[in-house]
Design a protein around this motif. Structure first.
Motif, PDB file in Angstrom:
ATOM      1  N   ALA A  45      49.481  52.925  38.085  1.00 43.84           N
ATOM      2  CA  ALA A  45      50.654  52.287  38.647  1.00 43.84           C
ATOM      3  C   ALA A  45      50.685  50.851  38.122  1.00 43.84           C
ATOM      4  O   ALA A  45      49.639  50.262  37.849  1.00 43.84           O
ATOM      5  N   MET A  46      51.892  50.319  37.980  1.00 40.82           N
ATOM      6  CA  MET A  46      52.035  48.990  37.381  1.00 40.82           C
ATOM      7  C   MET A  46      52.803  48.061  38.312  1.00 40.82           C
ATOM      8  O   MET A  46      53.724  48.473  39.014  1.00 40.82           O
ATOM      9  N   GLY A  47      52.404  46.811  38.275  1.00 41.04           N
ATOM     10  CA  GLY A  47      53.078  45.824  39.107  1.00 41.04           C
ATOM     11  C   GLY A  47      53.333  44.537  38.345  1.00 41.04           C
ATOM     12  O   GLY A  47      52.678  44.254  37.340  1.00 41.04           O
ATOM     13  N   TRP A  48      54.328  43.807  38.819  1.00 38.90           N
ATOM     14  CA  TRP A  48      54.594  42.449  38.334  1.00 38.90           C
ATOM     15  C   TRP A  48      54.419  41.490  39.499  1.00 38.90           C
ATOM     16  O   TRP A  48      54.913  41.744  40.603  1.00 38.90           O
ATOM     17  N   PHE A  49      53.740  40.413  39.216  1.00 42.45           N
ATOM     18  CA  PHE A  49      53.528  39.346  40.184  1.00 42.45           C
ATOM     19  C   PHE A  49      53.903  38.026  39.516  1.00 42.45           C
ATOM     20  O   PHE A  49      54.008  37.957  38.294  1.00 42.45           O
TER      21      PHE A  49
ATOM     22  N   ARG B  46      50.329  44.748  47.080  1.00 45.67           N
ATOM     23  CA  ARG B  46      49.252  43.783  47.333  1.00 45.67           C
ATOM     24  C   ARG B  46      48.455  43.522  46.072  1.00 45.67           C
ATOM     25  O   ARG B  46      47.940  44.467  45.463  1.00 45.67           O
ATOM     26  N   ASP B  47      48.321  42.275  45.724  1.00 53.87           N
ATOM     27  CA  ASP B  47      47.666  41.957  44.451  1.00 53.87           C
ATOM     28  C   ASP B  47      46.193  42.370  44.453  1.00 53.87           C
ATOM     29  O   ASP B  47      45.637  42.670  43.390  1.00 53.87           O
ATOM     30  N   ARG B  48      45.563  42.419  45.608  1.00 54.08           N
ATOM     31  CA  ARG B  48      44.140  42.775  45.623  1.00 54.08           C
ATOM     32  C   ARG B  48      43.899  44.243  45.279  1.00 54.08           C
ATOM     33  O   ARG B  48      42.778  44.642  45.007  1.00 54.08           O
ATOM     34  N   GLU B  49      44.958  45.026  45.228  1.00 54.88           N
ATOM     35  CA  GLU B  49      44.827  46.433  44.851  1.00 54.88           C
ATOM     36  C   GLU B  49      44.807  46.623  43.331  1.00 54.88           C
ATOM     37  O   GLU B  49      44.535  47.722  42.853  1.00 54.88           O
ATOM     38  N   TYR B  50      45.108  45.564  42.608  1.00 56.58           N
ATOM     39  CA  TYR B  50      45.215  45.664  41.153  1.00 56.58           C
ATOM     40  C   TYR B  50      43.950  45.113  40.498  1.00 56.58           C
ATOM     41  O   TYR B  50      43.557  43.975  40.739  1.00 56.58           O
ATOM     42  N   ARG B  51      43.346  45.933  39.669  1.00 56.98           N
ATOM     43  CA  ARG B  51      42.085  45.553  39.041  1.00 56.98           C
ATOM     44  C   ARG B  51      42.261  44.937  37.665  1.00 56.98           C
ATOM     45  O   ARG B  51      41.383  44.223  37.187  1.00 56.98           O
ATOM     46  N   HIS B  52      43.360  45.258  36.994  1.00 58.49           N
ATOM     47  CA  HIS B  52      43.542  44.818  35.620  1.00 58.49           C
ATOM     48  C   HIS B  52      44.777  43.936  35.540  1.00 58.49           C
ATOM     49  O   HIS B  52      45.846  44.313  36.040  1.00 58.49           O
ATOM     50  N   TRP B  53      44.621  42.789  34.877  1.00 57.83           N
ATOM     51  CA  TRP B  53      45.689  41.789  34.813  1.00 57.83           C
ATOM     52  C   TRP B  53      45.902  41.298  33.389  1.00 57.83           C
ATOM     53  O   TRP B  53      44.948  41.192  32.596  1.00 57.83           O
TER      54      TRP B  53
ATOM     55  N   SER C 125      47.014  49.338  38.475  1.00 56.74           N
ATOM     56  CA  SER C 125      46.248  49.830  39.608  1.00 56.74           C
ATOM     57  C   SER C 125      46.239  51.355  39.590  1.00 56.74           C
ATOM     58  O   SER C 125      47.134  51.976  39.022  1.00 56.74           O
ATOM     59  N   LEU C 126      45.269  51.932  40.269  1.00 54.97           N
ATOM     60  CA  LEU C 126      45.222  53.387  40.341  1.00 54.97           C
ATOM     61  C   LEU C 126      46.266  53.941  41.310  1.00 54.97           C
ATOM     62  O   LEU C 126      46.587  55.132  41.254  1.00 54.97           O
ATOM     63  N   SER C 127      46.762  53.100  42.194  1.00 51.71           N
ATOM     64  CA  SER C 127      47.819  53.544  43.098  1.00 51.71           C
ATOM     65  C   SER C 127      48.809  52.411  43.298  1.00 51.71           C
ATOM     66  O   SER C 127      48.433  51.234  43.296  1.00 51.71           O
ATOM     67  N   VAL C 128      50.071  52.750  43.464  1.00 50.31           N
ATOM     68  CA  VAL C 128      51.106  51.715  43.566  1.00 50.31           C
ATOM     69  C   VAL C 128      50.927  50.918  44.850  1.00 50.31           C
ATOM     70  O   VAL C 128      50.605  51.454  45.911  1.00 50.31           O
ATOM     71  N   SER C 129      51.108  49.624  44.743  1.00 50.02           N
ATOM     72  CA  SER C 129      50.903  48.741  45.886  1.00 50.02           C
ATOM     73  C   SER C 129      51.687  47.453  45.676  1.00 50.02           C
ATOM     74  O   SER C 129      51.972  47.067  44.537  1.00 50.02           O
TER      75      SER C 129
END
Length: 122
Positions: free
Chosen positions: A33-37, A105-112, A99-103
């Protein structure tokens, strides 16, 4: 392990648009899963948008809803953030994350990624 590299930031006038890209390499992109912060000077990092592995679940911060669109192209190992109607308050360094699952919360993301600067002058 997955490596992330953002691009597409820059200076744009209020009301303008930018498209950020985040290219992934390493382990299978479609498995994340991917996120933008984003983080503005003197402020904490905040959630912008997130997208599940399949793309079926999408989340946006209230501040960008209706203006920003997150999408992914698994064939190109890339996630995008289309930003329209930009405002000075959108000025920040934008980071993509995996992240391995969509979230939201930034603490759920391991790779930046390293971040890309977006500046919208007032």
């Amino acid at each position: 392990q997955v490596q992330l590299v953002e691009s597409g930031g820059g200076l744009v006038q209020a009301g303008g648009s930018l498209r950020l890209s985040c290219a992934a390499s390493g382990r299978t992109f479609s498995g994340y899963a991917m996120g933008w912060f984003r983080q503005a000077p003197g402020k904490e990092r905040e959630f912008v948008a997130a997208l599940s592995r399949s793309g079926s679940s999408i989340y946006y911060a209230d501040s960008v809803k209706g203006r920003f669109t997150i999408s992914r192209d698994n064939a190109k190992n890339t996630v995008y953030l289309q930003m329209n109607s930009l405002k000075p308050d959108d000025t920040a360094t934008y980071y993509c994350a995996a992240s391995l699952s969509v979230s939201t919360r930034d603490r759920e993301y391991r790779h930046w990624g390293q971040g890309t600067q977006v500046t919208v002058p007032s």
